[in-house]
Structure formats: structure tokens, C-alpha cells
Design a protein around this motif. Sequence first.
Motif, PDB file in Angstrom:
ATOM      1  N   THR A 199    -106.571  16.641  40.409  1.00  0.00           N
ATOM      2  CA  THR A 199    -105.944  16.664  41.726  1.00  0.00           C
ATOM      3  C   THR A 199    -104.792  15.678  41.812  1.00  0.00           C
ATOM      4  OG1 THR A 199    -107.999  17.366  42.807  1.00  0.00           O
ATOM      5  CG2 THR A 199    -106.326  16.353  44.200  1.00  0.00           C
TER       6      THR A 199
ATOM      7  N   CYS B  39    -103.172  14.461  39.301  1.00  0.00           N
ATOM      8  CA  CYS B  39    -102.120  14.899  38.369  1.00  0.00           C
ATOM      9  C   CYS B  39    -101.178  15.891  39.041  1.00  0.00           C
ATOM     10  CB  CYS B  39    -102.747  15.529  37.130  1.00  0.00           C
ATOM     11  SG  CYS B  39    -103.503  14.357  35.976  1.00  0.00           S
ATOM     12  N   ILE B  40    -101.739  16.831  39.784  1.00  0.00           N
ATOM     13  CA  ILE B  40    -100.895  17.827  40.457  1.00  0.00           C
ATOM     14  C   ILE B  40    -100.110  17.187  41.594  1.00  0.00           C
ATOM     15  CG2 ILE B  40    -100.913  19.941  41.803  1.00  0.00           C
ATOM     16  CD1 ILE B  40    -101.441  20.343  38.831  1.00  0.00           C
TER      17      ILE B  40
ATOM     18  N   TYR C 297     -98.310  15.605  35.692  1.00  0.00           N
ATOM     19  CA  TYR C 297     -98.230  16.895  36.379  1.00  0.00           C
ATOM     20  C   TYR C 297     -98.212  18.034  35.376  1.00  0.00           C
ATOM     21  CZ  TYR C 297     -96.220  20.923  38.706  1.00  0.00           C
ATOM     22  OH  TYR C 297     -95.987  22.195  39.155  1.00  0.00           O
TER      23      TYR C 297
ATOM     24  N   GLY D  58    -101.726  18.627  34.067  1.00  0.00           N
ATOM     25  CA  GLY D  58    -102.553  19.390  35.001  1.00  0.00           C
ATOM     26  C   GLY D  58    -102.116  20.840  35.098  1.00  0.00           C
ATOM     27  N   GLU D  59    -100.805  21.079  35.072  1.00  0.00           N
ATOM     28  CA  GLU D  59    -100.289  22.447  35.149  1.00  0.00           C
ATOM     29  C   GLU D  59    -100.716  23.265  33.943  1.00  0.00           C
ATOM     30  OE1 GLU D  59     -95.967  24.447  36.148  1.00  0.00           O
ATOM     31  OE2 GLU D  59     -96.057  22.795  34.720  1.00  0.00           O
TER      32      GLU D  59
END
Length: 234
Positions: free
Chosen positions: A16, A18-19, A30, A33-34
Motif C-alpha cells: 500500500t 509502495c503504491i 512504486y 508494487g506496480e
Amino acid sequence: MNISTDIWVWVGVVLTFCIYSFLYRDNPFYRFGEHIFVGVANAFTLSFMYHRIIVPIMGRPFVAAWRIAGEEGLKAELFDPRATDANFLVIIPGLIGCLYLARFIKRATWMVRIPIGMFMGYYTGRTVPAYFEGSVFPQMRGTLVTQANFDPAQGGGVMGGIFAIIILVGVIGTLMYFYFSKEHKGVLKWGAQTGIVFVMVGFGASFGFTVMARVSLAIGRFVFLLRDWLGIVT
């Protein structure tokens, strides 16, 4: 504060953050996480297709038909399109689907057009009638102003009749606005100007609904962080 000790809750928290780190700027956290999300989504899709479609719908009937043919010989029932337990014909759509892999063979790339064309043709043939029955015809019926719109005994009333007239004006005005074969002058101009008002109201309502849906998702994440992770709220 009662911080969770569940490892999977912590995994969810890390992903969470990370996004949400994209709110600052694009960064490796990011992208991590993606990539995790895309990888898990693709893996789930492939697993679902294999266990719920390929194996039960194509694999098992074909293997069963092969076993029956080896024990009892070929029978017409094994080629019946309506058969679901044992059927040789299920291999045909499977082979057509394998033509998608021709995309990776330079000389056979053109063969990928076969499954794409069949899929698009089938999808269009199924979707167009359903769209007319589910959207176009109900919209046409909803546009009609009848006595039932004004009769309280039939579920209508004064306000129902007024709304029916507003819907009729909005539909006609919107159609006039998107009519480009003639210059918007006179009655056509007034109708188009009326139509653009309804179009903007519709776009605004759609945008508001989209924003509310995204805010609802954000609230869900905050509740997860405050309740499941930190234990601040119940």
C-alpha cells in the motif's frame, strides 16, 4: 494501539505504501508494487483460465473421448457438439486458440488474425443484440411520454410526467447536438444548445460517480491501515 503481527497484513501495508509513494514522485518502490500487482494479476488470470476453462471444458472431455474411443471404438456420440462429458470436437477451438502463439513466429504472424477475427465476430454478434435489448430499446421506451406517466394509479403523477418530458427533451436535444450533417441554425441550433446542457450534466454525474468510487477505495485502504494494521479503530 494494537499493531498486527500477521505477516500478510504487513505485506499489504508495505505494498500500500509502495503504491501511495507515487504521490511524491515516480520511484523504485512504486514500480516494485506496480510490477507485483501486474505479475499477480497475470498469474491469477492464467491459473483461472487453466483450472476453470482449459482443463474442465477442453481437456477432460477430449481425454474422456479418447479413452472411450480406445475401449469401445469411435462412435457418433463422441462428435456430438452438445456432448460435454466426452467430445472430440472441443479440440477445435483449442487449436484455433493456439494460433495466437503464431505471433511469435515471424513467417506465421498472419495466422494470429484467424482467432482474433473469430473472437471479434462472435463477440460483436453476441453483444449487438444484447446491447439493443438491454440499452437501446429500454431507452426508447423510457423516452415515450404516455398517460401512465401522469396517472398516480399507474405509478406516475405530476412529477413523473414532468420528468418524462425532461427525458424526452434531453434525448432529442442530445441527438440534435450530435447531428453534424447540417449546420446548427434555427431550431437545430436551439436543440443542440439544449442537448449540450444535458450532455454536460451526464458527464458531470459520471465524473462525480467515478470520483466517489475512487474515494471509497481510498477509504477502504485507510480503514485497513488504521484497523487491521494499527488497531486504532474498530
